[in-house]
Design an enzyme around this catalytic site. Structure first.
Site, PDB file in Angstrom:
ATOM      1  N   HIS A 241      47.491  46.777  35.934  1.00 12.55           N
ATOM      2  CA  HIS A 241      47.469  45.879  34.767  1.00 12.55           C
ATOM      3  C   HIS A 241      46.782  44.570  35.094  1.00 12.55           C
ATOM      4  CE1 HIS A 241      50.948  44.508  37.097  1.00 12.55           C
ATOM      5  NE2 HIS A 241      50.906  43.367  36.443  1.00 12.55           N
ATOM      6  N   PHE A 242      46.192  44.005  34.073  1.00 15.03           N
ATOM      7  CA  PHE A 242      45.665  42.641  34.112  1.00 15.03           C
ATOM      8  C   PHE A 242      46.534  41.814  33.174  1.00 15.03           C
ATOM      9  CE2 PHE A 242      42.191  45.380  35.219  1.00 15.03           C
ATOM     10  CZ  PHE A 242      41.447  44.675  36.155  1.00 15.03           C
TER      11      PHE A 242
END
Ligand SMILES: Cc1cc2nc3c(=O)[nH]c(=O)nc-3n(C[C@H](O)[C@H](O)[C@H](O)COP(=O)(O)O)c2cc1C
Ligand SMILES: [Zn+2]
Lengths: 438, 419
Positions: A241-242
């Protein structure tokens, strides 16, 4: 094995203590989960971006030196986020958390956030392994509820930007999703989860990084930045994830002067950060977004393969990427970090490193100073010698980009003030600007 | 948030708002004339030098005046420039960091000076010393305009600068090679040990890059050039202050009074100007919670002029058939600092009525306290358009989001800090 204890951040309302099972029974649960019981019925907005986008020129250029008109993706994120806020899905109202710019040359930003870490017990995290296999039993984003999802984000197949307000979620098509972070550190704090159902561990690959760059470019707002923390650099969830949020002020790291080291054949400029407490590289420009994505992801892959924890900041609408190898967690595990610093419980992840300090104690907030911020971040940075080593690894990894390396005696390319710049760690012995085929 | 009612294609795309409508041209002309009178144009035209004047309170922060010298330098006609933002002169090689400096200075009502790479109409780049200064209104202390002076840094390092290989990406794409002037390979690399390796790379377009190496290098201005910026500024300000006396809207170069409590900062006004939808901001800390900002779309919707609504409570939109229970609901929500959505019967200036889907939300500043209320209006009949875009409700909420981000971020500077 190196471990640290820290309070994990609750990013989803379905995240239990110890990151254990989702709170829902699986199977026909009727609670709008992401499992097969509910996903068929699910509808979620879908934003499809134009893939072949030139990073150069007007297309992506910041429209104004002031502020551009609100782009479609920008309003999508804000509208969906505000709606979740009014539905009460967040653990607190982040706009009620006091925040300020700390006086000083850099303008570090401090926020007092007493709610973010409440009601959680410290958990052990292994910090000496940047790549770890995905663990189905730990919390991951397939366990969140549909209400925490904002939209699907993918490249369009007909070369035009498209938006579908009510698209089905096609699990077989590996959708990438944007979800809220229920413990936001600023307004609009979201998570971009590439190909969520493939259950990828926290590990950068070309395609995912390009996706993140596209998100920054499409939002078209210089104050909407994306960040990435590797394991060992304060990521708490091992599911790729970012993060991203809005903060309409320059980050100190964006103000720091830089010194150009090299330029790739596709026009990506690589510089070194100067006069900043954390040593790092800056990647900018490139003929296309892909060019920038390719070189940065190769650098990231090199770091993770060499087990070097790092953080990444995507700024300036996807035109500028900061890459920061770090060693704070390792030092912390080895007992080398000052107790006073540890007491603040600040985990120096990508936002803190960029100069946005989220403080948990009122005392720290009131006493926040540039010197304090600097002191913490200096602990995060690799030593000069280690940074040189790491840079050598990176440059070896990105050698295929036909770098044109700037040697030390060439005219300074220092933005802002001249500084006691260290020589470029060029792989070149020349006394002039030189082209080097690596 | 863009194109409030006219999107018809199945996919929605952001519109780059470069079209200048006749109403906004009027606003632009008025912005200049009402402060300095139209005679000031003639006086400014007689000044030497390259400069522009902009109005941050008009959406997009457009240029409202451009000097003859400036037009000559950039190769544009006046009507190609007036109404557009300064970004039209920027391109690939313009330093993002310098732009950030300018952006932050403008947002904070400060002046700033940087070397900047700009592009002429024909696509050729040139370096200039760029200086921007706020023009303050004498009463209220608000920024009315900005003046920018551009001194070209011609003559030095020409050889290097001429070799810039890349024009800005706007307009026609053809002929980018036109400006690539040959550049001696030896000059770029005369380290013999490396020359062998070079040959192959040169053959696939690396020339281009060797030139760019120089083009994005900031160009230092001489003291003379710096002085000429200040002289130009002095001259412009003396014309502006002089002519502002004739209109009674006096301006000055230094902030002469502390801004009124109720006034919004330039930075906030610029950020709010991005929003194309109908909304108002009201200040709950002033008596009777008056409107302190009204968007263009709000004025279009209601038929009022800006100065007819600023300073008034929104209740003037109600009328004989407006439902009391709805007003009660609004009052209660405001009292509890809660958002609310209502459907309320409102009246335009011409007394025609419309159903207003009104969303009101508290907006907190950096201290975490409610600083404003934002009210976003949607005319109910227009609701069904734009099925493929964001729903009207979502667009309404996105306005709230933009406002919340702007108000919060832009009040963080309360402590004194140089940035
Ligand atoms: C931000 C904001 C926007 C508002 N917009 C409208 C509007 O568009 N139309 C309207 O009839 N009332 C609007 N109102 C409501 C009136 O200002 C006022 O609150 C309402 O008439 C009830 O209060 P009163 O009893 O003092 O009149 C708005 C209020 C606020 C705070
Ligand atoms: Zn289910």
């Amino acid at each position: 094995m190196l471990r640290i204890k820290r309070v994990p951040t609750v990013v989803s309302n379905y995240q239990k203590e110890e990151g254990g099972e989702a709170t829902r029974p699986v199977g026909g649960c009727g609670r709008n989960c992401l499992k097969s019981c509910c996903i068929q019925e699910a509808k979620l907005p879908l934003y499809a971006f134009k893939r072949l986008q030139k990073a150069k020129g007007k297309d992506l250029a910041l429209q104004e030196c002031g502020e551009p008109p609100v782009a479609f993706l920008d309003s999508l994120i804000l509208g969906e986020w505000e709606e979740r806020m009014q539905r009460g899905l967040f653990r607190y109202d982040v706009t009620a958390c006091e925040t300020k710019v700390i006086p000083g040359e850099y303008g570090f930003i401090a926020q007092l956030n007493e709610g973010r870490h409440l009601k959680k017990r410290p958990t052990e995290f292994r910090v000496d392994k940047v790549l770890q296999p995905f663990d189905q039993n730990k919390f991951n984003f397939t366990k969140v509820g549909q209400e925490e999802l904002l939209f699907q984000f993918e490249s369009s197949d007909d070369g035009e930007v498209q938006f579908f307000p009510n698209a089905p979620i096609d699990v077989d098509n590996s959708p990438s999703l944007v979800a809220i972070n229920v413990s936001p550190i600023e307004y609009g704090h979201v998570l971009l989860i590439p190909r969520i159902f493939e259950c990828l561990p926290q590990r950068i690959d070309h395609e995912s990084f390009l996706l993140a760059l596209h998100m920054a470019a499409e939002a078209g707002n210089p104050y909407f930045r994306l960040g990435y923390n590797s394991l060992g650099a304060f990521a708490t969830i091992n599911h790729l994830h970012f993060q991203a949020y809005y903060l309409a002020a320059p980050f100190p790291i964006e103000k720091a002067p830089t010194k150009k080291i090299a330029k790739s054949n596709a026009g990506v400029k690589i510089s070194e950060l100067l006069k900043y407490p954390v040593r790092g590289l800056v990647f900018e420009g490139g003929d296309t977004l892909e060019d920038l994505a390719n070189i940065v992801s190769d650098a990231c892959i090199c770091l993770q393969n060499n087990n070097i924890p790092y953080n990444v900041l995507i700024a300036d609408c996807g035109k500028q990427v900061f890459l920061l190898p770090q060693c704070y967690a390792e030092k912390q595990a080895l007992g080398e970090v000052d107790a006073e610093l540890l007491d603040t419980q600040v985990n120096p992840a990508v936002w803190e490193i960029s100069g946005h300090m989220v403080l948990k104690r009122k005392k720290d907030y009131e006493e926040a100073s540039e010197a304090n911020a600097w002191r913490l971040l200096a602990e995060v940075s690799l030593s000069e010698a280690r940074f040189e080593e790491v840079n050598a690894l990176i440059f070896e990894a990105i050698a295929s980009f036909e770098l044109e390396v700037k040697a030390e005696t060439s005219e300074e390319e220092v933005n802002a003030a001249k500084s006691k710049a260290r020589p470029a760690k060029a792989m070149v012995a020349g006394t002039q600007e030189c082209l080097v085929l690596q | 948030m863009e194109s409030s009612s006219s999107t018809s294609s199945s996919s929605t795309r952001r519109t780059t708002s470069t079209e200048i409508t006749s109403t906004s041209l009027m606003a632009i002309q008025n912005s200049f004339d009402s402060v300095y009178s139209r005679y000031a144009r003639e006086a400014l035209d007689e000044l030497p030098g390259n400069f522009t004047i902009t109005d941050p309170s008009i959406p997009g922060h457009p240029i409202i005046f451009a000097s003859q010298g400036f037009l000559k330098m950039t190769g544009y006609d006046r009507d190609e420039v007036v109404g557009r933002g300064g970004a039209m002169f920027q391109g690939d090689r313009t330093s993002r960091r310098s732009l950030m400096e300018v952006r932050e200075a403008v947002r904070n009502d400060r002046s700033c000076q940087v070397s900047l790479l700009n592009y002429r109409k024909d696509g050729t780049p040139f370096w200039m010393l760029f200086h921007v200064s706020p023009v303050f209104g004498r009463d209220g202390g608000r920024v009315v305009h900005f003046v920018a002076v551009q001194v070209p840094l011609e003559g030095r390092r020409l050889r290097r600068r001429r070799s810039i290989g890349c024009r800005r990406g706007s307009g026609d794409d053809g002929g980018s090679g036109d400006y690539v002037l040959g550049c001696c390979r030896k000059e770029v690399c005369n380290d013999n040990s490396l020359e062998v390796e070079l040959v192959s790379s040169m053959d696939h377009g690396l020339d281009h890059d060797t030139k760019e190496l120089d083009s994005d290098k900031p160009c230092e201005a001489t003291d003379d050039e710096k002085r000429s910026v200040m002289v130009a500024m002095d001259n412009i300000f003396s014309v502006l202050t002089h002519y502002s006396e004739s209109t009674g809207r006096l301006v000055c170069r230094k902030r002469c009074s502390i801004p009124d409590m109720g006034l919004l900062s330039t930075s906030l006004i610029i950020s709010l100007g991005r929003i194309k939808q109908s909304f108002v901001l009201t200040n709950p800390h002033l008596p009777d919670m008056p409107i302190v900002y009204a968007s263009d779309a709000f004025l279009n919707l209601t038929g009022y002029a800006r100065d007819e609504v600023l300073g008034r409570n929104c209740r003037f939109l109600g009328g004989p058939d407006t439902d009391d229970s709805t007003l009660y609901l609004i009052r209660e929500s405001i009292k509890n600092e809660q958002p609310c959505t209502v459907r309320i019967l409102n009246y335009r200036k011409d007394r025609s009525s419309f159903w207003n889907l009104l969303h009101i939300s508290p907006v907190r500043d950096a201290s975490g306290k409610v600083a404003y209320y934002v009210g976003v209006q949607i005319e109910d009949e227009c609701k069904n358009e734009d099925r493929q875009g964001l729903s009207p409700e979502k667009r309404q909420l996105s306005v709230v989001g933009v406002v919340k981000v702007a108000v919060r971020s832009l009040s963080m500077h309360a402590g004194s800090s140089k940035s």
